[in-house]
Write a protein that holds these residues in place. Structure first.
Motif, PDB file in Angstrom:
ATOM      1  N   CYS A  16      39.595  40.508  47.621  1.00  0.00           N
ATOM      2  CA  CYS A  16      40.555  41.615  47.547  1.00  0.00           C
ATOM      3  C   CYS A  16      41.233  41.733  46.193  1.00  0.00           C
ATOM      4  O   CYS A  16      42.180  42.498  46.045  1.00  0.00           O
ATOM      5  N   GLN A  17      40.762  40.977  45.219  1.00  0.00           N
ATOM      6  CA  GLN A  17      41.400  41.008  43.905  1.00  0.00           C
ATOM      7  C   GLN A  17      40.659  41.967  42.994  1.00  0.00           C
ATOM      8  O   GLN A  17      39.432  41.899  42.865  1.00  0.00           O
ATOM      9  N   ASP A  18      41.400  42.890  42.377  1.00  0.00           N
ATOM     10  CA  ASP A  18      40.744  43.879  41.522  1.00  0.00           C
ATOM     11  C   ASP A  18      40.628  43.357  40.094  1.00  0.00           C
ATOM     12  O   ASP A  18      41.010  42.223  39.777  1.00  0.00           O
ATOM     13  N   ASP A  19      40.095  44.198  39.229  1.00  0.00           N
ATOM     14  CA  ASP A  19      39.834  43.777  37.852  1.00  0.00           C
ATOM     15  C   ASP A  19      41.113  43.470  37.083  1.00  0.00           C
ATOM     16  O   ASP A  19      41.086  42.728  36.091  1.00  0.00           O
ATOM     17  N   GLU A  20      42.233  44.032  37.505  1.00  0.00           N
ATOM     18  CA  GLU A  20      43.501  43.771  36.838  1.00  0.00           C
ATOM     19  C   GLU A  20      44.167  42.482  37.330  1.00  0.00           C
ATOM     20  O   GLU A  20      45.210  42.090  36.809  1.00  0.00           O
ATOM     21  N   GLY A  21      43.582  41.876  38.364  1.00  0.00           N
ATOM     22  CA  GLY A  21      44.152  40.646  38.903  1.00  0.00           C
ATOM     23  C   GLY A  21      44.985  40.852  40.151  1.00  0.00           C
ATOM     24  O   GLY A  21      45.412  39.880  40.776  1.00  0.00           O
TER      25      GLY A  21
END
Length: 932
Positions: free
Chosen positions: A306-311
Motif C-alpha cells: 500500500c505504499q506509493d512512490d512518494e513513501g
C-alpha cells in the motif's frame, strides 16, 4: 403465525449429542438481541465469499439470491422475530427456532467445504480447491403435544427477490445462473415425535444441484464444530465470569477469519469487502493478541503493498485520499514487531517505515499558513468532512504516532542517528500541534483544526499508544466533552455520530477509542460501564455493528457483522485484563469488582504481549483473591519467516516443549521482561499471599455500581421498551398462495392521484434518474397480490398519491390526507407504495414514530390504524429497501415500491384515510387491493 417464543435449550435440543457441554438458559434468561436487522454469516476461513443470513433468516447465496424457509400449514416464512443464536454461543453454526401451533421447528445453518474436495481438513482452513463451498440448512420438526400432528417445511430460493444492497459491494460474487432447487417436506408426527429435512446449497450454483444429497449432515456438522473448536483451542484463551463477554470474544475471532480473503483482512462479508489499512490496523492487532499468529503474519504483509512512490501508505476504497492510513500503517508494522519480537521482520520493514515518515515530514512543511506544521487539508469520512477543505486532527495524531514508532524501531535496530533525528522531528511536530490547538480556543482536541466535524480520530490520543501524558487536561476535557456535551452527550453509553445535520446515530466501535483512553487514564469504573454498553449493542449471536440508528435499533446500511466492531470489542476486553504501557505490563486495569467475587475466576492463557507469551489466573475467595502467574517470555512465541518463493511469511513455533519443530529455524531470543508488572485490585479484594516476583499490587477504590449484562439490558429496556411493538394484524408476505383476481377488489385511486411517476414523482421537474422509470401499469401481481397501477397517460398525468412534505416544491401543494371510499367487507387489505421522499431517515412522530398512517374506518364506527414507520413499514423510495415488515413488489433504478398487508375485522369498511403526520417525509401510495 409463527411465535417469537423460544429458548436456548430448544434451539440446540436436536444436536444435544454433538454439544453435550451446552448450558441451557431458562426462559427468563433468553438472550438479548439489540437489533431489528440482526444479520449474521456462515462461511469458511479466508474464502472470498461467505453466506450472509438476513434479518428474516434467509440464507443469501452468490448473486444476492436469498433462500427462504417457510413453515407450517400456511407456509409462513421465518422472520426477524425468530432470533438467531450461535452454537456454543460463538461458532458460525446459526440456530433459529419457531413455533407454529403444536409444532416446534428448529433450524440450523452452517458451511463446509464441498464434500468431494481431496483434503477436506485443509479446505476448512483455506480455499485449497476453489472458492465454492456448501451451505447446509437442517430443519427439525417436533410435535410438542400428545396428539398426532402434521408438520410442513419448504426451503427454496426466493424468486425475484433482492436483499438490501450494502455499502461498497466491490467484491460481490457474480453468477451467470441462479439456484432453483426447492425442498418440501410434509410429516405426520406421532405424539412427541420428530422428523428432519436437510437442504444443501453450494454458494455458487453447480450443474447438478442434487450432487451432494447423500452426504451425511451430522458428519459434516461435527466436522464443522471440530474445526472451529480447534481454532479456539489454538488461540489465546480468555475466560471471564461473564458468559456473554467470553462468548463474544470467540465470536469476534470467527467474524474476522470468515471476512478475511486469502489472508487479507476485510471490513465485512459482502459489504466493505476490501482491505482498508485504517480498519485493518486494529484487525491485525486483534489477530496478534488472539494468538492467531499465522493469520496475523499474512495480514501484515498486505501493508507493504500500500505504499506509493512518494513513501505514503494509502488507504483503499474511499480512504485513498485520507491521510491517517500512513501513520496507522507504520504503527501496524511497529506493533507486529513488538508483539512478535521478530527483529528480522523489523529490519525488513524499517526502510518502509522511514519512507512513510519522510513523507509526513515533507507534507507538513508544505502546508500553507495558517496551518503550517500540520498536514494539509484532506477529505475525512469518519469526521464527515468530505470536501477536502479541513485539516483533520486525527491525521496529525496518527502520523505523529507513526513517527514515534519509527524512532523506537530505529533505536532497537541500533540506528542512533535516525532515532535522534526522528525524536527531534516528533518534538517539533508536537509543538506545531500544540500551537494549532491553542488557536482553536477549545479545552479539548476538535475533529478538525477548523473545529468542524464529528469526533473520530481526534479521540485516539492515548490509544493505541500514548501521544500525550495521561494527565494532559486536553485528553480529560475531550473525554468529558464527547460524553457529556457533544450533541447532548453519550446515548446508550456510547458516542454520537452526527454526520451532516441532525443524524440520530450512535457509533459503538468509534466510542471505544474514548473508552480505551479512559482505561489508560485509570477511570476503571467508567470503562466497566462502557464495556457493558458495548456488549448491549450486539446480537444474541454476538454480531457487532458499525453505526446504529438507535431510535430504530438498526445497524446502518446493514453493516453487520462488522469486523472492526468485533475487533474493537476484543481489544477492549483484552486490555482491560492485560495492557502494555511502555515498559510496564498492567493486569486487571479495569474489570468489574464482581468478577473477583468468591468462586469467580479470570483466566488468561497463551497471551502474546510486547514482552512475550504469558498467562495468569485470578480466583476470588471469601477473603481476597489468589493469583497464579506464568510471566511473559519470548521463548515459545510463534515467529515468522519468509519462505523461498512465497509472498507471505510463514510461522514456526520455536522452543515450545512438547512440539515437533525440527524443521523450524531455531532462534532463541533473549527474554525482554517488563520493568514492572502491576496488578490492579479493589481495596475489598486484596491479594492473598506474597506477590510473585516482579509484581506490584495497586489497590483502587471499590466500584459504586455493579455492571453486568442483565443490568445494562434492564436499564436499556426500561427506557426503550421492547424490541418490537407489534403492529396488529400485519400479513406475512409474500403470500404462500397467490390471490385470484376475482376474489379481490382493486380500489380506484384515479381521482386521488396527484403526481406523475415518470416525469416528476415528487413535483420536481427534470430530476434526472430520480424517476419511476420501468414501473409497470395496469393490473400487475406482486408477492401473490393483484394490484391496478394507474397509467398517468390515461389519467391526465397523475399516477401516484403523494402526501404533504414541507420540503416539497413551493408551487406544489400536496394534500395532508386523502379518503378512499370502500363500502365493502373484506378479509385483508394490501397497500402498494409504503415509501417516501425528501427524508430517508425521518424519525417520525407520535407513539409509533410514524411518518404517515392508514386509518381504516369500519361501518360500526371503529377504526384500525396501520402506521408507516421508517425502517419498519416504510422507507426511502430511491435508496436500497430496508423496511422490515414489508416486501419489495417492484424495483428499478433507483426506485422501489413495497407491499404492506393487514388482517381486517369481519365488518364492512366505509373508507380508508391515508393520513400524513406532518413530518419532512412525503409518503407515497400507488394502489390498494381488498381481499373479499
Amino acid at each position: 403465525m409463527i411465535s417469537r417464543s423460544y429458548s436456548f435449550c430448544r434451539a440446540v435440543s436436536w444436536m444435544a449429542l454433538l454439544v453435550p457441554s451446552t448450558v441451557c438458559r431458562t426462559q427468563a434468561e433468553e438472550p438479548f438481541d439489540y437489533f431489528t436487522n440482526n444479520w449474521n454469516v456462515v462461511g469458511l476461513k479466508d474464502y472470498e465469499s461467505g453466506s450472509r443470513i438476513t434479518p428474516d433468516n434467509e440464507l443469501v447465496l452468490a448473486g444476492k439470491m436469498p433462500v427462504e424457509i417457510r413453515l407450517g400449514a400456511d407456509r409462513i416464512p421465518l422472520n426477524r422475530r425468530n432470533p438467531k443464536l450461535a452454537m456454543h454461543g460463538w461458532m458460525p453454526i446459526i440456530l433459529v427456532t419457531a413455533e407454529e401451533g403444536p409444532v416446534r421447528y428448529e433450524v440450523a445453518y452452517w458451511a463446509t467445504p464441498l464434500p468431494d474436495v481431496k483434503d477436506w481438513k485443509g479446505a476448512f482452513d483455506w480455499p485449497t480447491e476453489g472458492e465454492n463451498f456448501l451451505n447446509w440448512i437442517q430443519v427439525k420438526a417436533i410435535n410438542t403435544t400428545d396428539q398426532p400432528v402434521e408438520a410442513n417445511v419448504e426451503v427454496a430460493p426466493k424468486a425475484n427477490a433482492q436483499v438490501p444492497r450494502t455499502p461498497e459491494e466491490q467484491r460481490g460474487a457474480q453468477v451467470d445462473k441462479v439456484p432453483t432447487r426447492r425442498h418440501a417436506w410434509s410429516w405426520q408426527l406421532p405424539p412427541g415425535g420428530s422428523a428432519e429435512g436437510v437442504a444443501r446449497y453450494p454458494f455458487f450454483p453447480i450443474d447438478d444441484p442434487k450432487k451432494y444429497d447423500e452426504e451425511d449432515p451430522q458428519l459434516w456438522l461435527s466436522r464443522t464444530a471440530e474445526y472451529w473448536q480447534g481454532v479456539a483451542d489454538r488461540a489465546t484463551r480468555i475466560e471471564v465470569p461473564c458468559r456473554k463477554a467470553s462468548e463474544a470474544l470467540l465470536a469476534a475471532h470467527v467474524c474476522q477469519l470468515i471476512a478475511s480473503d486469502h489472508g487479507e483482512v476485510h471490513g465485512g462479508e459482502d459489504f466493505y469487502d476490501i482491505f482498508y489499512p485504517r480498519d485493518g490496523a486494529y484487525q491485525v492487532m486483534e489477530l496478534e493478541e488472539a494468538g492467531l499468529a499465522e493469520a496475523a503474519a499474512k495480514a501484515v504483509q498486505r501493508y507493504l503493498d500500500c505504499q506509493d512512490d512518494e513513501g505514503r501508505f494509502r488507504g483503499g476504497g474511499n480512504q485513498g485520499k485520507q491521510l491517517d492510513a500512513n501513520g496507522q500503517s507504520v504503527w501496524t508494522l511497529w506493533q507486529y514487531w513488538k508483539i512478535t519480537g521478530d527483529r528480522a521482520f523489523l529490519e525488513r520493514v524499517y526502510p518502509r517505515m522511514l519512507r512513510a515518515v519522510h513523507w509526513t515530514m515533507k507534507a507538513r512543511r508544505a502546508t500553507p499558513a495558517p496551518f503550517t506544521g500540520v498536514l494539509h487539508a484532506a477529505p475525512a469520512d469518519g469526521e464527515c468532512l468530505w470536501e477536502a477543505q479541513h485539516h483533520i486532527v486525527g491525521y496529525d495524531l496518527w502520523n505523529l504516532r507513526g513517527m514515534l514508532c519509527t524512532a523506537d524501531a530505529a533505536g532497537a535496530l541500533g540506528k542512533a542517528e535516525d532515532a535522534e533525528q526522528l525524536l527531534a522531528e516528533a518534538a517539533a511536530y508536537r509543538k506545531d500541534i500544540d500551537a494549532m490547538w491553542k488557536k482553536t480556543g477549545l479545552p479539548h482536541f476538535p475533529p478538525s483544526w477548523e473545529k468542524d466535524g464529528t469526533h473520530w480520530g481526534n479521540t485516539e490520543t492515548l490509544w493505541p499508544t500514548e501521544l500525550f501524558p495521561r494527565d494532559d487536561p486536553r485528553v480529560a476535557a475531550l473525554s468529558r466533552h464527547v460524553r457529556e456535551e457533544f450533541a447532548g452527550g453519550f446515548i446508550e453509553g456510547t458516542i454520537q455520530w452526527k454526520g451532516r445535520g441532525n443524524v440520530e446515530a450512535i457509533h459503538p466501535y468509534m466510542g471505544a477509542y474514548t473508552t480505551m483512553t479512559d482505561l489508560i487514564r485509570g477511570q476503571h469504573e467508567q470503562v466497566v460501564e462502557d464495556f457493558y454498553w458495548y456488549l448491549l449493542h450486539s446480537t444474541a449471536a454476538h454480531a457487532f455493528p458499525e453505526g446504529i440508528y438507535y431510535q430504530k435499533r438498526m445497524a446502518w446500511s446493514h453493516t453487520i457483522p462488522h469486523v472492526t466492531g468485533a475487533c474493537n470489542y476484543a481489544l477492549m476486553l483484552r486490555h482491560m485484563l492485560l495492557h502494555e504501557a511502555g515498559d510496564e505490563l498492567h493486569l486487571l486495569s479495569a474489570v468489574p469488582d464482581w468478577w473477583l467475587d468468591e468462586g469467580q475466576e479470570i483466566r488468561v492463557e497463551r497471551a502474546p504481549t510486547h514482552f512475550g507469551v504469558m498467562g495468569f489466573s485470578v480466583r476470588g475467595t471469601a477473603t481476597g483473591v489468589e493469583l497464579t502467574l506464568d510471566p511473559p517470555s519470548r521463548a515459545g512465541f510463534p515467529t515468522c519467516q519468509s519462505q523461498s518463493g512465497a509472498g507471505f511469511p510463514t510461522c514456526q513455533l520455536n522452543d515450545i516443549p512438547g512440539t515437533n519443530n525440527t524443521s523450524a529455524r531455531q532462534v532463541r531470543k533473549p527474554a525482554l521482561r517488563p520493568k514492572r508488572i502491576v496488578l490492579h485490585l479493589p481495596e475489598s479484594r486484596p491479594l492473598l499471599g506474597t506477590p510473585p516476583e516482579g509484581v506490584e499490587v495497586v489497590l483502587r477504590s471499590p466500584q459504586k455500581t455493579r455492571w453486568d449484562f442483565p443490568t445494562v439490558v434492564k436499564l436499556y429496556t426500561d427506557q426503550a421498551g421492547p424490541l418490537f411493538e407489534p403492529i396488529p394484524g400485519l400479513v406475512p408476505l409474500p403470500l404462500a398462495t397467490p390471490l385470484a383476481a376475482d376474489s379481490c377488489r382493486m380500489l380506484d385511486l384515479t381521482p386521488l392521484a396527484n403526481t406523475d411517476p415518470f416525469r416528476a414523482p415528487f413535483g420536481v421537474e427534470n430530476p434526472g434518474k430520480y424517476l419511476f422509470t420501468g414501473l409497470p401499469t395496469g393490473v400487475q401481481t406482486a408477492a401473490g397480490v393483484p394490484f391496478e397501477i394507474i397509467d398517468p397517460a390515461k389519467n391526465e398525468g397523475r399516477g401516484l398519491v403523494v402526501l404533504h412534505s414541507p420540503r416539497a416544491p413551493a408551487n406544489r401543494t400536496w394534500p395532508k390526507q386523502v379518503e378512499i371510499p370502500v363500502g365493502r367487507q373484506g378479509k385483508r387489505l394490501f397497500f402498494l407504495g409504503n415509501v417516501h421522499g425528501w427524508d430517508s431517515q425521518d424519525p417520525g412522530t407520535g407513539p409509533w414514530g410514524a411518518v404517515a398512517e392508514y386509518v381504516i374506518h369500519y361501518a360500526d364506527g371503529q377504526t384500525q390504524t396501520v402506521p408507516l414507520i421508517t425502517g419498519r413499514t416504510a422507507d426511502e423510495w430511491a435508496l436500497p429497501p430496508e423496511a422490515e415488515e414489508t416486501t419489495v413488489a417492484f424495483r428499478g433504478q433507483p426506485w422501489h415500491l413495497s407491499i404492506l398487508g393487514v388482517e381486517l375485522r369481519p365488518v364492512e369498511i366505509s373508507k380508508i384515510v391515508f393520513h400524513d403526520l406532518a413530518t419532512p417525509a412525503a409518503p407515497v401510495l400507488a394502489a390498494v387491493t381488498l381481499e373479499q
